[in-house]
Scaffold this active site. Sequence first.
Site, PDB file in Angstrom:
ATOM      1  N   TRP A   1      34.764  55.355  42.099  1.00  0.00           N
ATOM      2  CA  TRP A   1      35.888  56.186  41.663  1.00  0.00           C
ATOM      3  C   TRP A   1      37.106  55.320  41.335  1.00  0.00           C
ATOM      4  O   TRP A   1      38.224  55.645  41.703  1.00  0.00           O
ATOM      5  CB  TRP A   1      36.256  57.230  42.720  1.00  0.00           C
ATOM      6  CG  TRP A   1      35.102  58.078  43.142  1.00  0.00           C
ATOM      7  CD1 TRP A   1      34.431  58.039  44.335  1.00  0.00           C
ATOM      8  CD2 TRP A   1      34.445  59.072  42.350  1.00  0.00           C
ATOM      9  NE1 TRP A   1      33.408  58.948  44.336  1.00  0.00           N
ATOM     10  CE2 TRP A   1      33.399  59.608  43.132  1.00  0.00           C
ATOM     11  CE3 TRP A   1      34.637  59.562  41.052  1.00  0.00           C
ATOM     12  CZ2 TRP A   1      32.544  60.600  42.663  1.00  0.00           C
ATOM     13  CZ3 TRP A   1      33.800  60.550  40.591  1.00  0.00           C
ATOM     14  CH2 TRP A   1      32.774  61.056  41.395  1.00  0.00           C
TER      15      TRP A   1
ATOM     16  N   ASP B   1      50.871  55.305  50.956  1.00  0.00           N
ATOM     17  CA  ASP B   1      52.052  56.148  51.180  1.00  0.00           C
ATOM     18  C   ASP B   1      52.860  56.272  49.893  1.00  0.00           C
ATOM     19  O   ASP B   1      53.285  57.365  49.501  1.00  0.00           O
ATOM     20  CB  ASP B   1      52.921  55.560  52.290  1.00  0.00           C
ATOM     21  CG  ASP B   1      52.404  55.901  53.677  1.00  0.00           C
ATOM     22  OD1 ASP B   1      51.591  56.835  53.799  1.00  0.00           O
ATOM     23  OD2 ASP B   1      52.809  55.222  54.642  1.00  0.00           O
TER      24      ASP B   1
ATOM     25  N   GLY C   1      51.676  55.518  46.877  1.00  0.00           N
ATOM     26  CA  GLY C   1      50.817  56.095  45.851  1.00  0.00           C
ATOM     27  C   GLY C   1      50.746  57.607  45.924  1.00  0.00           C
ATOM     28  O   GLY C   1      50.645  58.287  44.893  1.00  0.00           O
TER      29      GLY C   1
ATOM     30  N   GLY D   1      43.165  85.672  27.509  1.00  0.00           N
ATOM     31  CA  GLY D   1      41.999  85.069  26.878  1.00  0.00           C
ATOM     32  C   GLY D   1      42.335  83.790  26.140  1.00  0.00           C
ATOM     33  O   GLY D   1      41.532  82.847  26.102  1.00  0.00           O
TER      34      GLY D   1
ATOM     35  N   GLU E   1      43.742  59.998  46.244  1.00  0.00           N
ATOM     36  CA  GLU E   1      44.819  59.476  47.109  1.00  0.00           C
ATOM     37  C   GLU E   1      44.813  60.162  48.476  1.00  0.00           C
ATOM     38  O   GLU E   1      45.847  60.361  49.103  1.00  0.00           O
ATOM     39  CB  GLU E   1      46.195  59.639  46.449  1.00  0.00           C
ATOM     40  CG  GLU E   1      46.344  58.955  45.101  1.00  0.00           C
ATOM     41  CD  GLU E   1      46.427  57.445  45.212  1.00  0.00           C
ATOM     42  OE1 GLU E   1      46.144  56.910  46.298  1.00  0.00           O
ATOM     43  OE2 GLU E   1      46.767  56.811  44.219  1.00  0.00           O
ATOM     44  N   GLY E   2      43.616  60.541  48.924  1.00  0.00           N
ATOM     45  CA  GLY E   2      43.474  61.262  50.184  1.00  0.00           C
ATOM     46  C   GLY E   2      43.414  62.749  49.922  1.00  0.00           C
ATOM     47  O   GLY E   2      44.349  63.316  49.358  1.00  0.00           O
TER      48      GLY E   2
END
Length: 387
Positions: free
Chosen positions: A162, A245, A247, A345, A368-369
């Site tokens: 990732w 933190d 990030g 729609g 990022e968690g």
Amino acid sequence: MPATRLMPTEIGDDLIDMTRTICDRVLRPAVDETERAAEGGEVFPREIFAELGEAGLLSLPYPEELGGGGQAYEVYLQVVEEIASVWMSVAVGTSVHGLTCYPVAAFGTPEQQQRMLPEMLSGAQLGAYALSEPLAGSDVGSMTTRATRTDDGWAIRGRKAWISHAGHADFYTTFARTSDDGGRGITCFVVPADAAGLTFGTPERKMGLHGDTVREVYYEDVPVADDHRVGEVGQGMTIALSALDAGRLGIAAASTGLAQGALDAATRYAAERQQFGRSIADNQGLAFLLADMEAAVTSARATYLHAARLRDAGRAFGRQAAVAKLVATDAAMRVTTDAIQVLGGAGYTADFPVERYFREAKVTQIFEGTNQIQRLVISRDLLRSVR
């Protein structure tokens, strides 16, 4: 309609104006076509990051003596928000690049800072943050990628997952295990993209953020000189968590910008769309929905600005960063969902951007968690103060 910004200096105000100009001139004309073309993962808007670097927008929160812009973190985050309101993939990439530079800026030696940061911060180089692994996402301490000492430095073997910018980055801020001492056995390295043995997987096929190429990164005994080790041996977990933190605030700001873009699109549509002889915005139920969307965006902005101001003041901000990430990303998911509802729609079609905003919002609650991890961070910090 641009959101109201809170700038601590006239320079900050000028930076926002410049960012809006770049967004209108460069990003807005390219976003839809590039996101469609990038769906397979092979198209990457590298030239966009080069332009942002030339404008000084990639270096804003770093000290001027290190080649940065010397701006408050709250200014930088509002720039990220502005970019995200137009092109979320680029805003996420901007935040990720800032994350990759942080270890060198905060923990590197003066020699490393002088050697590495000028190209990193200028946009001449783009970074990738190689922390997560297939079986070590939220549980960073369980990583298995290993760096072994050699006569010439280190050899890294393992696999990261990732990783944004993988295959397009110029360097990889890599965390690897150097001992079996749990989280205390991790060390940080800056791995050049042309290092022997560094290869990449097939781009992930994602539901959104197509302009943010994500791949696995493979390290086959990749040689790394010891002068590319950042911090002390075994200090990697401290470096990684400290970077995250900051990030998380980047993702909070980007999520707020994404929500603002969705709100703007929904508000314009509601004002223009006619039903039963009047604008649909004249229906109180829909007008109240827009009001709730505005409240969510404003609340998200307030949480990340509060955390940023704590950071700028040199105070602890980890809990507040987790709160900002949690609040802003949940707001982005809710606001983009409601934006589709406002358009009806039409919102479910690719003719309007809100369906893209919706697809882009979901992952903000994950990377990022995850937001479940943010709740864990917040609750542990709260309870620590009373136990």
